[in-house]
Design a protein around this motif. Structure first.
Motif, mmCIF file in Angstrom:
data_model
loop_
_atom_site.group_PDB
_atom_site.id
_atom_site.type_symbol
_atom_site.label_atom_id
_atom_site.label_comp_id
_atom_site.label_asym_id
_atom_site.label_seq_id
_atom_site.Cartn_x
_atom_site.Cartn_y
_atom_site.Cartn_z
ATOM 1 N N LYS A 58 0.813 -1.217 0.000
ATOM 2 C CA LYS A 58 0.000 0.000 0.000
ATOM 3 C C LYS A 58 0.851 1.274 0.000
ATOM 4 N N LEU A 59 2.171 1.134 0.132
ATOM 5 C CA LEU A 59 3.041 2.308 0.132
ATOM 6 C C LEU A 59 2.988 3.019 -1.215
ATOM 7 N N ILE A 60 2.980 4.337 -1.159
ATOM 8 C CA ILE A 60 2.978 5.187 -2.346
ATOM 9 C C ILE A 60 4.373 5.790 -2.486
ATOM 10 N N THR A 61 4.922 5.737 -3.686
ATOM 11 C CA THR A 61 6.232 6.339 -3.937
ATOM 12 C C THR A 61 6.036 7.812 -4.295
ATOM 13 N N THR A 62 6.771 8.671 -3.614
ATOM 14 C CA THR A 62 6.699 10.113 -3.853
ATOM 15 C C THR A 62 7.643 10.486 -4.986
ATOM 16 N N ASN A 63 7.151 11.290 -5.909
ATOM 17 C CA ASN A 63 7.976 11.787 -7.005
ATOM 18 C C ASN A 63 8.978 12.794 -6.422
ATOM 19 N N GLN A 64 10.255 12.492 -6.501
ATOM 20 C CA GLN A 64 11.316 13.402 -6.061
ATOM 21 C C GLN A 64 12.245 13.756 -7.225
ATOM 22 N N ASP A 65 11.737 13.664 -8.461
ATOM 23 C CA ASP A 65 12.530 13.998 -9.643
ATOM 24 C C ASP A 65 13.043 15.440 -9.524
ATOM 25 N N VAL A 66 14.340 15.623 -9.708
ATOM 26 C CA VAL A 66 14.970 16.924 -9.504
ATOM 27 C C VAL A 66 14.339 18.007 -10.370
ATOM 28 N N ALA A 67 14.125 17.717 -11.652
ATOM 29 C CA ALA A 67 13.529 18.722 -12.549
ATOM 30 C C ALA A 67 12.090 19.021 -12.134
ATOM 31 N N TYR A 68 11.302 17.981 -11.881
ATOM 32 C CA TYR A 68 9.906 18.181 -11.489
ATOM 33 C C TYR A 68 9.799 18.966 -10.189
ATOM 34 N N CYS A 69 10.693 18.712 -9.262
ATOM 35 C CA CYS A 69 10.636 19.319 -7.940
ATOM 36 C C CYS A 69 11.382 20.655 -7.848
ATOM 37 N N SER A 70 11.884 21.165 -8.957
ATOM 38 C CA SER A 70 12.704 22.377 -8.914
ATOM 39 C C SER A 70 11.963 23.567 -8.296
ATOM 40 N N ALA A 71 10.652 23.617 -8.411
ATOM 41 C CA ALA A 71 9.879 24.729 -7.816
ATOM 42 C C ALA A 71 10.015 24.765 -6.294
ATOM 43 N N MET A 72 10.324 23.636 -5.702
ATOM 44 C CA MET A 72 10.474 23.577 -4.246
ATOM 45 C C MET A 72 11.713 24.325 -3.770
ATOM 46 N N ASN A 73 12.661 24.554 -4.667
ATOM 47 C CA ASN A 73 13.929 25.195 -4.301
ATOM 48 C C ASN A 73 13.937 26.696 -4.569
ATOM 49 N N GLN A 74 12.838 27.253 -5.006
ATOM 50 C CA GLN A 74 12.796 28.682 -5.340
ATOM 51 C C GLN A 74 12.306 29.503 -4.176
#
Length: 190
Positions: free
Chosen positions: A174-190
């Motif tokens: 039942k575990l869900i894998t979280t998307n941590q793709d660097v390009a996809y997640c780049s908005a988190m670093n702004q």
């Protein structure tokens, strides 16, 4: 049906509709990290996998822990929502019993009961396995997070952590894998 059964069925229906993991019986009492050191645990952790729940809907999820005051850890959870916005919530965590420092209670809202946050296993520098469970009469609702200091985690470590969860009855399928793709997640670093 008596009142307790009606309330339990209503609660079960509401939780199931919100994708919670509800299990018959009482919460397990797993072993937690020995000699847990909150100071080493501070910093940012990336969510790698988790059990589904209603309060975490985005990707690129992180949890950042900081020392607020002696015995109080600040918690900042962030995630990237599908519309591109960043959702965040802050709270605090404390150990109810200083002799069991890996069994924390976390609160995000004033006047709401704290939730258990048990660190089952961590090496402080690469992985953390967290488990939370709340009894609801004849049922319990459980949460689990596999976290890493980096956006990825080795398959070997994942297998070990899955084994730990399985040993206490958690359905790792039942575990869900979280998307941590660097390009996809780049908005988190702004």
């Amino acid at each position: 049906m008596n009142a307790i059964q009606v309330i339990s069925l209503t609660l079960l229906s509401a939780l199931a509709a919100n994708a919670q993991v509800i299990v018959p019986g009482r919460c397990p009492r797993p072993l937690v990290q020995k000699n847990f050191d909150a100071a080493q645990y501070l910093g940012t952790w990336y969510d790698i996998q988790r059990l589904p729940h209603a309060f975490q809907k985005g990707e690129c999820s992180t949890a950042t822990y900081s020392l607020r005051s002696p015995g109080v850890v600040g918690v900042l959870n962030r995630e990237l929502l599908a519309d591109g916005s960043i959702n965040s919530i802050s709270g605090s965590a404390t150990a109810k019993d200083p002799s069991e420092p890996a069994k924390l209670l976390v609160s995000f809202f004033e006047n709401s009961p704290p939730a258990p946050y048990w660190v089952l296993s961590t090496d402080y520098h690469s992985y953390s396995l967290v488990y939370s469970c709340t009894d609801l009469g004849v049922l319990h609702v459980e949460f689990a997070w596999i976290m890493s200091r980096e956006p990825t985690l080795s398959e070997e470590t994942m297998e070990e952590l899955h084994s730990t969860l399985s040993s206490i009855g958690v359905s790792v399928d039942k575990l869900i894998t979280t998307n941590q793709d660097v390009a996809y997640c780049s908005a988190m670093n702004q």
